[in-house]
Design a protein around this motif. Structure first.
Motif, PDB file in Angstrom:
ATOM      1  N   SER A 121       0.608  -0.868   0.034  1.00 21.85           N
ATOM      2  CA  SER A 121      -0.386  -0.025   0.287  1.00 21.85           C
ATOM      3  C   SER A 121       0.994   1.438  -0.037  1.00 21.85           C
ATOM      4  O   SER A 121       1.475   1.162   0.854  1.00 21.85           O
ATOM      5  CB  SER A 121      -0.692   0.017   0.798  1.00 21.85           C
ATOM      6  OG  SER A 121      -1.802   0.694   1.515  1.00 21.85           O
ATOM      7  N   THR A 122       0.633   2.009  -0.796  1.00 20.15           N
ATOM      8  CA  THR A 122       1.250   3.506  -1.171  1.00 20.15           C
ATOM      9  C   THR A 122       0.453   4.730  -1.100  1.00 20.15           C
ATOM     10  O   THR A 122      -0.550   4.530  -1.837  1.00 20.15           O
ATOM     11  CB  THR A 122       2.808   3.700  -2.416  1.00 20.15           C
ATOM     12  OG1 THR A 122       2.995   2.248  -1.954  1.00 20.15           O
ATOM     13  CG2 THR A 122       2.794   4.390  -2.277  1.00 20.15           C
ATOM     14  N   ILE A 123       0.849   5.987  -0.892  1.00 21.97           N
ATOM     15  CA  ILE A 123       0.035   6.784  -1.106  1.00 21.97           C
ATOM     16  C   ILE A 123       0.290   7.798  -2.188  1.00 21.97           C
ATOM     17  O   ILE A 123       1.549   7.665  -1.859  1.00 21.97           O
ATOM     18  CB  ILE A 123      -0.186   7.802   0.533  1.00 21.97           C
ATOM     19  CG1 ILE A 123      -0.716   6.539   1.636  1.00 21.97           C
ATOM     20  CG2 ILE A 123      -1.091   8.952  -0.212  1.00 21.97           C
ATOM     21  CD1 ILE A 123      -2.103   6.114   1.170  1.00 21.97           C
ATOM     22  N   THR A 124       0.002   8.580  -3.135  1.00 22.03           N
ATOM     23  CA  THR A 124       0.591   9.140  -3.796  1.00 22.03           C
ATOM     24  C   THR A 124      -0.575  10.505  -4.004  1.00 22.03           C
ATOM     25  O   THR A 124      -1.630  10.410  -3.139  1.00 22.03           O
ATOM     26  CB  THR A 124       0.577   8.659  -5.390  1.00 22.03           C
ATOM     27  OG1 THR A 124       1.787   9.406  -5.990  1.00 22.03           O
ATOM     28  CG2 THR A 124      -0.689   8.472  -6.109  1.00 22.03           C
TER      29      THR A 124
ATOM     30  N   THR B 278       3.632   8.203   4.731  1.00 22.54           N
ATOM     31  CA  THR B 278       4.765   8.450   3.872  1.00 22.54           C
ATOM     32  C   THR B 278       4.125   8.517   2.271  1.00 22.54           C
ATOM     33  O   THR B 278       2.528   8.477   2.535  1.00 22.54           O
ATOM     34  CB  THR B 278       5.329   7.499   3.934  1.00 22.54           C
ATOM     35  OG1 THR B 278       5.698   7.049   4.782  1.00 22.54           O
ATOM     36  CG2 THR B 278       6.807   7.991   2.759  1.00 22.54           C
ATOM     37  N   CYS B 279       4.092   9.603   1.769  1.00 20.07           N
ATOM     38  CA  CYS B 279       3.524  10.103   0.445  1.00 20.07           C
ATOM     39  C   CYS B 279       4.454   9.762  -0.893  1.00 20.07           C
ATOM     40  O   CYS B 279       5.689  10.780  -0.292  1.00 20.07           O
ATOM     41  CB  CYS B 279       2.524  11.290   0.504  1.00 20.07           C
ATOM     42  SG  CYS B 279       2.114  11.837  -1.392  1.00 20.07           S
ATOM     43  N   ILE B 280       4.473   9.804  -2.039  1.00 17.41           N
ATOM     44  CA  ILE B 280       5.594   9.593  -2.774  1.00 17.41           C
ATOM     45  C   ILE B 280       4.885   9.851  -4.232  1.00 17.41           C
ATOM     46  O   ILE B 280       4.426   8.952  -4.741  1.00 17.41           O
ATOM     47  CB  ILE B 280       6.131   7.691  -2.378  1.00 17.41           C
ATOM     48  CG1 ILE B 280       6.424   7.177  -1.753  1.00 17.41           C
ATOM     49  CG2 ILE B 280       6.805   7.992  -3.686  1.00 17.41           C
ATOM     50  CD1 ILE B 280       6.644   6.128  -1.459  1.00 17.41           C
ATOM     51  N   MET B 281       5.444  10.175  -4.795  1.00 16.92           N
ATOM     52  CA  MET B 281       5.024  11.204  -6.247  1.00 16.92           C
ATOM     53  C   MET B 281       6.644  11.184  -7.327  1.00 16.92           C
ATOM     54  O   MET B 281       7.646  11.472  -6.334  1.00 16.92           O
ATOM     55  CB  MET B 281       4.487  12.441  -6.414  1.00 16.92           C
ATOM     56  CG  MET B 281       4.837  13.264  -5.068  1.00 16.92           C
ATOM     57  SD  MET B 281       4.028  14.852  -4.839  1.00 16.92           S
ATOM     58  CE  MET B 281       3.232  14.606  -3.710  1.00 16.92           C
ATOM     59  N   GLY B 282       6.668  11.024  -8.766  1.00 13.51           N
ATOM     60  CA  GLY B 282       7.731  11.101  -9.368  1.00 13.51           C
ATOM     61  C   GLY B 282       6.705  10.474 -10.675  1.00 13.51           C
ATOM     62  O   GLY B 282       6.716   9.100 -10.639  1.00 13.51           O
ATOM     63  N   GLU B 283       7.578  10.593 -11.588  1.00 14.82           N
ATOM     64  CA  GLU B 283       7.485   9.435 -12.840  1.00 14.82           C
ATOM     65  C   GLU B 283       8.828   9.563 -13.209  1.00 14.82           C
ATOM     66  O   GLU B 283      10.158   9.864 -12.499  1.00 14.82           O
ATOM     67  CB  GLU B 283       7.441  10.808 -14.067  1.00 14.82           C
ATOM     68  CG  GLU B 283       7.279  10.062 -15.108  1.00 14.82           C
ATOM     69  CD  GLU B 283       7.351  10.536 -16.391  1.00 14.82           C
ATOM     70  OE1 GLU B 283       7.728  10.556 -17.643  1.00 14.82           O
ATOM     71  OE2 GLU B 283       7.618  12.283 -16.072  1.00 14.82           O
TER      72      GLU B 283
END
Length: 462
Positions: free
Chosen positions: A300-303, A397-402
């Motif tokens: 599970s990951t939040i973005t 934790t919030c993860i974002m990026g290409e």
């Protein structure tokens, strides 16, 4: 003696005219040419028609004027009482505007406009013209949704003639009207059956002309074709002031977007939830797209994604299990399968990760992510590795990026607003691309972790 009618072939998708039949239209559609009979106009008829269309935009006569002789005025906005609709229309519907709304069958067009006409009846005489159902069916919907309306100002009409509709608007001094739908009404000034290009175009022009000359605000429902585009000629979009479209997801979530708006921008997206009480505005959509679970589990990951000019937090879930078949499965709900295949290929190439498992991806809340939304790449990779290696990514934790094909982390657009949105919802650990880092992120109360490559990401989350 009357002149013979002229025969033309008209494309039912784009409205382009042809003198002889051909299989493919210039718009690319196949077998869409329909035969239309157009009577030749005499000079007298042409003059009459020119007089009828005078003052199309609301100003009758007067000739041309110098620009300095014209006083500029701001368009008057009327709050609709529906928060997300007001957001999309930049503060409310513009008085005297003609707005087109489209969407798949069952998307909620009639439901939304039923609530809208009920709200508008509290301040002015309002009319809902249904050409596709009986008045009793509409009344049953109003009672089921328990709508609040002014019974002295709300009029219902079951009519398909544009001339009869305009007469009713005049008789009751209507200032707000809904036409359901443009493909079901006909006008005497055009040939063809309801829904044909000539009827759709002429009906829309007649209704728009009346609204502009009499300062009437109108919403018109339009059907869509199998490609989820407005059915009929493309000129329909050019006639109206605003074009709204309702997108449906696998669940109850509906997104409303303005593809055209002469009185505001088109970057805002409205979020609705379809339920037994109708289309409910979602003021804080991030709450829907987060599971709200207090227990932490692998996969599970939040973005944070961007819909128009809104930042939405959502949860990506991944489940990996040992395959029982010869080839492992790849299943995703709300995501693009090609993107998933590309990311697994990047993992195999740059991290030597072997994925001989059945892999399942899901977006909490039933939202569908466009293929162009590449900012979720790091979150997808993190969720996959978390489930595969059985470790937990903390829920703060919030993860974002290409992610690029060579393993580098590329920047995303609107990095600062996304980080602010995550910090406002209490996320204390935020992973972003290195080139998105800005000093303004330091005072948000969260630890910002810029990463350059996929190796830095893996080292950070494991």
């Amino acid at each position: 003696m009357a002149k013979a009618a002229k025969i033309e072939l008209v494309c039912s998708d784009c409205g382009m005219n042809f003198t002889r039949w051909q299989g493919q239209c210039r718009c690319g559609a196949w077998n869409t040419l329909v035969e239309m009979r157009i009577p030749k106009s005499t000079s007298k008829t042409a003059v009459t028609r020119s007089a009828k269309t005078a003052g199309y935009a609301g100003l009758i006569g007067g000739g041309s004027k110098k620009i300095n002789e014209i006083a500029a005025s701001d368009a008057e906005k009327i709050p609709t009482g529906i928060g997300e609709l007001d957001r999309v229309l930049c503060g409310g519907v513009t008085r005297g505007s003609v707005n087109l709304i489209s969407g798949d069958p069952g998307a909620g067009k009639t439901t939304l406009l039923s609530e809208l006409v009920a709200n508008m009846s509290k301040t002015s005489a309002s009319l809902y013209c249904t050409a596709e159902e009986s008045l009793s069916q509409f009344k049953n919907r109003v009672d089921r949704l328990k709508l609040d309306y002014n019974e002295d100002n709300l009029y219902l009409l079951a009519e398909t003639s544009v001339e009869a509709i305009i007469e009713e608007l005049d008789n009751h001094n209507i200032k707000f009207a809904v036409i359901d739908s443009i493909q079901a009404v006909v006008t005497e000034n055009a040939n063809g059956s309801p829904g044909s290009p000539s009827q759709v175009k002429s009906s829309a022009q007649a209704l728009t002309q009346y609204c502009k000359q009499n300062n009437v605000t109108m919403f018109i429902i339009a059907h869509v074709n199998k490609n989820n585009e407005i059915a009929g000629p493309q000129t329909l979009v050019h006639i109206v002031d605003a074009l709204l479209h309702i997108d449906t997801n696998d669940g109850q979530i509906r997104t409303l977007r303005a593809n055209k708006n002469r009185f505001g921008d088109i970057d805002t997206v409205g979020i609705f939830r379809m339920c037994e009480r109708g289309m409910l505005s979602v003021d804080n959509p991030s709450e829907i797209f987060l599971s709200g679970s207090s227990t932490e589990s692998p996969g599970s990951t939040i973005t944070c994604i961007r819909k128009g000019n809104r930042n939405l937090l959502l949860e990506i879930q991944c489940l990996t299990t040992e395959t029982e078949a010869e080839f492992p499965q790849r299943v995703c709900v709300g995501l693009n399968m090609n993107r998933i295949k590309m990311l697994t290929g990047i993992l195999r190439k740059h991290t030597k990760t072997k994925i001989f498992h059945d892999t399942f991806f899901n977006i909490v809340g039933g939202l569908r992510i466009d293929e162009s939304e590449t900012c979720i790449d790091l979150a997808l990779v993190s969720a996959l590795l978390s489930s595969l290696n059985d470790f937990i990514i903390p829920r703060n934790t919030c993860i974002m990026g290409e992610l690029s094909l060579n393993g580098d982390v590329r920047p995303i657009d609107s990095g600062v607003p996304r980080v602010k949105e995550a910090a406002q919802h209490g996320f204390t650990e935020i992973v972003i691309p290195y080139r998105n880092y800005h000093k303004s992120m330091e005072g948000l109360g969260a630890n910002i972790h810029p990463v350059k490559t996929i190796h830095e990401l893996i080292k950070l989350i494991t």
